[in-house]
Write an enzyme that holds these catalytic residues in place. Structure first.
Site, PDB file in Angstrom:
ATOM      1  N   ARG A 114       0.844  -1.207   0.000  1.00  0.00           N
ATOM      2  CA  ARG A 114       0.000   0.000   0.000  1.00  0.00           C
ATOM      3  C   ARG A 114       0.878   1.255   0.000  1.00  0.00           C
ATOM      4  O   ARG A 114       0.575   2.247  -0.637  1.00  0.00           O
ATOM      5  CB  ARG A 114      -0.962  -0.008   1.208  1.00  0.00           C
ATOM      6  CG  ARG A 114      -1.748   1.288   1.339  1.00  0.00           C
ATOM      7  CD  ARG A 114      -3.040   1.186   2.140  1.00  0.00           C
ATOM      8  NE  ARG A 114      -2.935   0.435   3.369  1.00  0.00           N
ATOM      9  CZ  ARG A 114      -2.273   0.821   4.445  1.00  0.00           C
ATOM     10  NH1 ARG A 114      -1.627   1.968   4.458  1.00  0.00           N
ATOM     11  NH2 ARG A 114      -2.254   0.055   5.522  1.00  0.00           N
ATOM     12  N   TYR A 135     -16.311  14.917 -17.841  1.00  0.00           N
ATOM     13  CA  TYR A 135     -16.792  13.536 -17.915  1.00  0.00           C
ATOM     14  C   TYR A 135     -17.879  13.314 -16.838  1.00  0.00           C
ATOM     15  O   TYR A 135     -17.766  13.839 -15.723  1.00  0.00           O
ATOM     16  CB  TYR A 135     -15.599  12.577 -17.757  1.00  0.00           C
ATOM     17  CG  TYR A 135     -16.027  11.223 -17.293  1.00  0.00           C
ATOM     18  CD1 TYR A 135     -16.925  10.470 -18.046  1.00  0.00           C
ATOM     19  CD2 TYR A 135     -15.589  10.700 -16.082  1.00  0.00           C
ATOM     20  CE1 TYR A 135     -17.370   9.237 -17.609  1.00  0.00           C
ATOM     21  CE2 TYR A 135     -16.021   9.467 -15.645  1.00  0.00           C
ATOM     22  CZ  TYR A 135     -16.914   8.746 -16.408  1.00  0.00           C
ATOM     23  OH  TYR A 135     -17.361   7.539 -15.967  1.00  0.00           O
ATOM     24  N   ASP A 143      -7.567  17.061 -16.609  1.00  0.00           N
ATOM     25  CA  ASP A 143      -7.800  15.665 -16.981  1.00  0.00           C
ATOM     26  C   ASP A 143      -7.367  15.488 -18.439  1.00  0.00           C
ATOM     27  O   ASP A 143      -8.001  16.007 -19.356  1.00  0.00           O
ATOM     28  CB  ASP A 143      -9.301  15.368 -16.812  1.00  0.00           C
ATOM     29  CG  ASP A 143      -9.680  13.943 -17.199  1.00  0.00           C
ATOM     30  OD1 ASP A 143      -8.919  13.299 -17.939  1.00  0.00           O
ATOM     31  OD2 ASP A 143     -10.750  13.484 -16.756  1.00  0.00           O
ATOM     32  N   LYS A 194      -7.850   4.018 -20.238  1.00  0.00           N
ATOM     33  CA  LYS A 194      -8.033   4.362 -21.650  1.00  0.00           C
ATOM     34  C   LYS A 194      -6.711   4.201 -22.416  1.00  0.00           C
ATOM     35  O   LYS A 194      -6.161   3.129 -22.424  1.00  0.00           O
ATOM     36  CB  LYS A 194      -8.598   5.790 -21.752  1.00  0.00           C
ATOM     37  CG  LYS A 194      -9.733   6.099 -20.756  1.00  0.00           C
ATOM     38  CD  LYS A 194     -11.015   5.450 -21.174  1.00  0.00           C
ATOM     39  CE  LYS A 194     -12.195   5.606 -20.245  1.00  0.00           C
ATOM     40  NZ  LYS A 194     -12.125   6.166 -18.953  1.00  0.00           N
TER      41      LYS A 194
END
Ligand SMILES: Cc1ncc(COP(=O)(O)O)c(C=O)c1O
Ligand SMILES: N[C@@H](CCSC[C@H](N)C(=O)O)C(=O)O
Length: 404
Positions: free
Chosen positions: A50, A102, A176, A201
């Site tokens: 982590r 988005y 973004d 993506k």
């Protein structure tokens, strides 16, 4: 001759030094949650995945070069990036956001706004003067996306970031860059403080992982972002880091081919008579602005048909184009944003923001362009959107003019 410090992006994408003890050609996968210590007092470089993992570090160092960042972080999704970023805000902080972000971004900002955690105000980011006039000493963050998904609106990132920092040097401009990827745009060069991307993506390109990447040149922001990532545990898992490293190597060649295909398809649809939104078309209202900020136009376009029912028939009549959300993968996709990726924005808000309900989004892959155009032609004919005239030319039945 001394080795060059950095190479062109295409080379940097495939060239990486693993530092592996056996000189493995591919960076090793450290699929381990925990790391043994030499002694109680000597923890070593890693203790727990982590907090850090060598496969993640390798990926992040590679991404930093590609994104021209000082520090990058790989997390579990694009939305995970936004979650990490918004945790830097304090109760009552004001943020300015685009009105065509988005759908998921809009959802998280609206959730935080409704809960009273932040005050989020949405504006048309194509109106640079409007955005500038809204930035004041209370503004803590600005959320931008360009070209926007799916209305393909272009934002003057440099001018807005510069103005924001003049008003308040501490304002954090967040960008973004999912639509362009680092191949086509370097937002940090335009004055952005934090860049993030849904690596689900283009960065990965194969739709086999969910991932997000954050990038910054500020040590202070990097420290704050890492604190949240380690505290919340959203760091990308070692195997997904390894897969993302693999996908990244073909990013430049994928984007180049996807874009070549997309330009052909945009022109085809425009010639048939549809209202096409693609920043690579010279009649896009912000073609010049986009060209001044980016090295290309990407592989996502949207177009209107004039009728929701007709759009539905077109979408349901393709074979190669899969009906699916997401983009940036090697295969081509077709969707109706209002019913799919942007359904989380309520109908009233969509209407206020001039979001066409009949909009079809195409996300172009690396297939053969002629096959893709044939597939679309078949769907347009089957749906009744176009007919063939006596000279064997396609013509648009509803007579839409190709203008934005
Ligand atoms: C522009 C944009 N940003 C962020 C996201 C969120 O990324 P993810 O799906 O990886 O959480 C998406 C899509 O989901 C997107 O299209
Ligand atoms: N059901 C999902 C929709 C994801 S949309 C994915 C991608 N960003 C796109 O634009 O296609 C959700 O509610 O988030």
């Amino acid at each position: 001759m001394a080795p060059k410090k950095s190479y062109s992006l295409e080379t940097e994408l495939v060239f990486s030094k693993s530092g592996d003890q056996y000189n493995a050609s591919v960076p090793p996968l450290y699929q381990s949650a925990t790391f043994k210590q030499d002694s109680l007092s000597n923890m070593g470089e890693y203790d727990y995945t982590r907090s850090g993992n060598p496969t993640r570090t390798h990926l992040q160092n590679h991404l930093a070069k590609i994104m021209k960042a000082k520090t990058t972080f790989a997390v579990s999704s694009g939305m995970g990036c936004l979650d990490v970023i918004t945790r830097l805000l304090k109760p009552g902080d004001e943020v300015i956001a685009g009105d065509d972000l988005y759908g998921g971004t809009n959802r998280l900002l609206t959730y935080l706004h409704k809960k009273g955690d932040i005050i989020a105000k949405h504006y048309d980011t194509t109106n640079t003067e409007l955005i500038k006039s809204k930035i004041n000493s209370k503004t803590r963050m600005i959320f931008l996306e360009s070209p926007t998904n799916p209305l393909i609106k272009v934002v003057d990132v440099k001018s807005i970031a510069h103005h924001a920092h003049q008003i308040n040097p501490d304002v954090i401009v967040v960008f973004d860059n999912t639509m362009m990827s680092p191949v086509l745009m370097t937002p940090l060069d335009l004055g952005v403080d934090i860049q993030y991307e849904s690596a689900t993506k283009y960065l990965n390109g194969h739709h086999d992982i969910m991932a997000g990447v954050l990038a910054t040149r500020s040590d202070k922001l990097a420290e704050q972002l890492y604190y949240v990532i380690n505290s919340t545990g959203c760091g990308l898992s070692p195997f997904d880091c390894w897969l993302l490293s693999r996908g990244l190597r073909t990013l430049a060649i994928r984007v180049e081919r996807q874009q070549q295909n997309c330009i052909k398809i945009a022109e085809f649809l425009k010639n048939v008579g549809f209202k096409v939104r693609y920043p690579g078309l010279k009649d896009h209202p912000q073609y010049e602005l986009h060209s001044s900020m980016c090295r290309g136009y990407g592989a996502v376009l949207s177009f209107e048909t004039g009728s929701v029912k007709l759009s539905e028939r077109i979408v349901e009549n393709t074979d190669i184009f899969g009906i699916a959300v997401s983009f940036g993968c090697v295969n081509s996709l077709i969707s109706m944003p209002c019913k799919m990726s942007h359904a989380s924005i309520d109908a009233k808000t969509r209407k206020e923001r001039d979001f066409p309900e009949d909009l079809i989004r195409l996300c172009i892959g690396i297939e053969n362009a002629d096959d893709l155009i044939d597939d679309l032609t078949k769907a347009l004919l089957r749906s009744g959107a176009v007919r063939v005239n006596e000279r064997d030319e396609l013509f648009n039945v509803i007579g839409l003019q190709p203008k934005l």
